[in-house]
Design an enzyme around this catalytic site. Structure first.
Site, PDB file in Angstrom:
ATOM      1  N   SER A   1       0.859  -1.187   0.000  1.00  0.00           N
ATOM      2  CA  SER A   1       0.000   0.000   0.000  1.00  0.00           C
ATOM      3  C   SER A   1       0.889   1.228   0.000  1.00  0.00           C
ATOM      4  CB  SER A   1      -0.881   0.005   1.246  1.00  0.00           C
ATOM      5  OG  SER A   1      -1.537   1.258   1.337  1.00  0.00           O
TER       6      SER A   1
ATOM      7  N   HIS B   1      -1.494  -1.427  -4.134  1.00  0.00           N
ATOM      8  CA  HIS B   1      -2.728  -0.945  -3.513  1.00  0.00           C
ATOM      9  C   HIS B   1      -2.654   0.575  -3.359  1.00  0.00           C
ATOM     10  CE1 HIS B   1      -6.378  -1.591  -1.159  1.00  0.00           C
ATOM     11  NE2 HIS B   1      -5.932  -0.652  -0.337  1.00  0.00           N
TER      12      HIS B   1
ATOM     13  N   ASP C   1      -4.717   3.846  -2.037  1.00  0.00           N
ATOM     14  CA  ASP C   1      -5.810   4.301  -1.177  1.00  0.00           C
ATOM     15  C   ASP C   1      -6.205   5.730  -1.510  1.00  0.00           C
ATOM     16  OD1 ASP C   1      -6.262   2.085   0.610  1.00  0.00           O
ATOM     17  OD2 ASP C   1      -4.277   2.489   1.442  1.00  0.00           O
TER      18      ASP C   1
ATOM     19  N   MET D   1      -8.608   8.714  -0.412  1.00  0.00           N
ATOM     20  CA  MET D   1      -9.442   9.162   0.714  1.00  0.00           C
ATOM     21  C   MET D   1      -9.854  10.613   0.507  1.00  0.00           C
ATOM     22  SD  MET D   1      -7.406   7.583   3.938  1.00  0.00           S
ATOM     23  CE  MET D   1      -6.597   5.972   3.868  1.00  0.00           C
TER      24      MET D   1
ATOM     25  N   HIS E   1      -8.482   1.633  -4.216  1.00  0.00           N
ATOM     26  CA  HIS E   1      -9.459   1.497  -3.131  1.00  0.00           C
ATOM     27  C   HIS E   1     -10.046   2.884  -2.857  1.00  0.00           C
ATOM     28  CE1 HIS E   1      -9.938   0.436   1.460  1.00  0.00           C
ATOM     29  NE2 HIS E   1     -11.094   0.620   0.864  1.00  0.00           N
TER      30      HIS E   1
ATOM     31  N   MET F   1     -12.039   5.279  -0.908  1.00  0.00           N
ATOM     32  CA  MET F   1     -12.693   5.564   0.378  1.00  0.00           C
ATOM     33  C   MET F   1     -13.259   6.969   0.266  1.00  0.00           C
ATOM     34  SD  MET F   1      -9.850   3.800   2.789  1.00  0.00           S
ATOM     35  CE  MET F   1      -8.681   3.812   1.444  1.00  0.00           C
TER      36      MET F   1
ATOM     37  N   MET G   1     -12.267  -4.999   4.957  1.00  0.00           N
ATOM     38  CA  MET G   1     -11.473  -4.108   5.809  1.00  0.00           C
ATOM     39  C   MET G   1     -11.307  -4.750   7.182  1.00  0.00           C
ATOM     40  SD  MET G   1     -10.564  -1.305   4.166  1.00  0.00           S
ATOM     41  CE  MET G   1      -9.732  -0.662   5.596  1.00  0.00           C
TER      42      MET G   1
ATOM     43  N   GLY H   1      -9.080   4.714   6.898  1.00  0.00           N
ATOM     44  CA  GLY H   1      -8.650   6.093   7.144  1.00  0.00           C
ATOM     45  C   GLY H   1      -7.145   6.222   7.362  1.00  0.00           C
ATOM     46  N   PHE H   2      -6.570   5.253   8.049  1.00  0.00           N
ATOM     47  CA  PHE H   2      -5.155   5.394   8.394  1.00  0.00           C
ATOM     48  C   PHE H   2      -4.438   4.057   8.344  1.00  0.00           C
ATOM     49  CE2 PHE H   2      -7.577   8.694  10.458  1.00  0.00           C
ATOM     50  CZ  PHE H   2      -6.873   9.830  10.097  1.00  0.00           C
ATOM     51  N   GLY H   3      -3.163   4.120   7.973  1.00  0.00           N
ATOM     52  CA  GLY H   3      -2.327   2.932   8.048  1.00  0.00           C
ATOM     53  C   GLY H   3      -1.846   2.743   9.486  1.00  0.00           C
ATOM     54  N   GLY H   4      -1.204   1.601   9.725  1.00  0.00           N
ATOM     55  CA  GLY H   4      -0.543   1.393  11.010  1.00  0.00           C
ATOM     56  C   GLY H   4      -1.444   1.009  12.168  1.00  0.00           C
TER      57      GLY H   4
ATOM     58  N   ASP I   1      -7.497  -5.937   4.020  1.00  0.00           N
ATOM     59  CA  ASP I   1      -6.832  -4.636   4.099  1.00  0.00           C
ATOM     60  C   ASP I   1      -6.861  -4.107   5.534  1.00  0.00           C
ATOM     61  OD1 ASP I   1      -5.711  -2.200   3.500  1.00  0.00           O
ATOM     62  OD2 ASP I   1      -7.427  -1.438   2.359  1.00  0.00           O
TER      63      ASP I   1
ATOM     64  N   GLY J   1      -3.790  -3.724   8.983  1.00  0.00           N
ATOM     65  CA  GLY J   1      -3.155  -4.352  10.139  1.00  0.00           C
ATOM     66  C   GLY J   1      -2.467  -5.672   9.870  1.00  0.00           C
TER      67      GLY J   1
HETATM   68  C1  DX5 Z   1      -6.538   1.999   5.543  1.00  0.00           C
HETATM   69  C2  DX5 Z   1      -6.130   1.662   4.137  1.00  0.00           C
HETATM   70  C3  DX5 Z   1      -5.112   0.608   4.035  1.00  0.00           C
HETATM   71  C4  DX5 Z   1      -3.781   0.923   4.658  1.00  0.00           C
HETATM   72  C5  DX5 Z   1      -3.307  -0.335   5.311  1.00  0.00           C
HETATM   73  O1  DX5 Z   1      -7.671   2.797   5.525  1.00  0.00           O
HETATM   74  O2  DX5 Z   1      -7.243   1.253   3.358  1.00  0.00           O
HETATM   75  O3  DX5 Z   1      -4.918   0.202   2.695  1.00  0.00           O
HETATM   76  O4  DX5 Z   1      -2.812   1.359   3.748  1.00  0.00           O
HETATM   77  O5  DX5 Z   1      -2.203  -0.018   6.038  1.00  0.00           O
HETATM   78  P1  DX5 Z   1      -1.599  -0.978   7.150  1.00  0.00           P
HETATM   79  O6  DX5 Z   1      -1.100  -2.199   6.453  1.00  0.00           O
HETATM   80  O7  DX5 Z   1      -0.516  -0.132   7.726  1.00  0.00           O
HETATM   81  O8  DX5 Z   1      -2.700  -1.282   8.138  1.00  0.00           O
HETATM   82 ZN    ZN Z   2      -6.858   0.266   1.302  1.00  0.00          ZN
END
Ligand code: DX5
Ligand code: ZN
Length: 221
Positions: A7, A32, A34, A36, A66, A68, A137, A142-145, A176, A178
């Site tokens: 991603s 991937h 994202d 948003m 993706h 969002m 999901m 909304g956020f990675g990590g 997608d 974590g």
């Molecule tokens: C979150 C995104 C994900 C994100 C996943 O809203 O849709 O695609 O990049 O990131 P990780 O792998 O860090 O959870």
């Molecule tokens: Zn995504």
């Protein structure tokens, strides 16, 4: 065999072109992306102009986009023209899910639906047969990590059985949110074909090595 889809949300935004070249050299199949809107989710990333700028660098890789965003039907054509290969919309964000999915298919792209952690797999029942990919999901979008909400993984089996009951062909499944070295194998075993990884890859000092390690974990499902 499942595939790890990097991603680029977690990549260095000042070097996205170089990053695409690196992913291609690593043998990545799915990238991937994202999108948003700061409305459907509380974060803003980039738009179709970014997809279009990166598209000439994708080589054989598949752009798994993706969305969002609310009211995605306004933007599907632009994302298709920009070079997306898979376009996924959230059922929670569409006024008219069948309309969005047919717009994607009519544009010649593979149509995906996504559901947030609190949306039941059964909410997809009215749309079975209208989509080619389901992106489950496993974090709030909304956020990675974030940490994976593992119970969401069982939705894949639920969707598979709904399709079987109606004699419909199986589809692609994506997970997608974590994904880590610890849960990657379990994610693949849940039936995922495409396993998105942001933080797990990009937090590593040696991202290429981490990609190989993650890919190894998901080799056998
Ligand atoms: C979150 C995104 C994900 C994100 C996943 O809203 O849709 O695609 O990049 O990131 P990780 O792998 O860090 O959870
Ligand atoms: Zn995504």
């Amino acid at each position: 065999m499942a595939h790890i889809a990097p991603s680029i949300l977690s990549a260095d935004f000042t070097k996205l072109g170089e990053e695409l070249r690196r992913l291609s050299c690593m043998g990545v199949k799915y990238v991937h992306i994202d999108i948003m809107d700061g409305n459907f989710v509380p974060n803003i990333t980039f738009g179709y102009n970014m997809v279009s700028a990166l598209a000439p660098l994708k080589g054989d890789m598949i752009f798994d986009v993706h969305l969002m965003i609310n009211n995605p039907h306004f933007y599907i054509e632009q994302f298709a023209k920009a070079g997306s290969d898979f376009i996924t919309v959230h059922i929670e964000a569409c006024e008219d899910v069948p309309q969005c999915l047919s717009l994607i298919r009519e544009s010649g792209k593979l149509a995906g639906v996504s559901i947030k952690p609190n949306t039941a797999a059964s909410e997809l029942a009215p749309y079975l047969g209208m989509f080619d990919l389901c992106l489950v999901m496993t974090v709030e979008p909304g956020f990675g990590g974030q940490s994976m909400i593992e119970p969401c993984l069982s939705k894949i089996e639920e969707i598979k059985s709904m399709l079987r009951e109606r004699d419909l062909p199986d589809i692609l499944y994506s997970v997608d949110g974590g994904v880590t070295l610890e849960n990657a194998a379990k994610t693949a075993q849940s039936g995922a074909d495409i396993i998105v990884a942001g933080n797990a890859l990009y937090s590593s000092a040696d991202m290429e090595k981490r990609f190989a390690e993650l890919s190894e974990k998901v080799k056998e499902k």
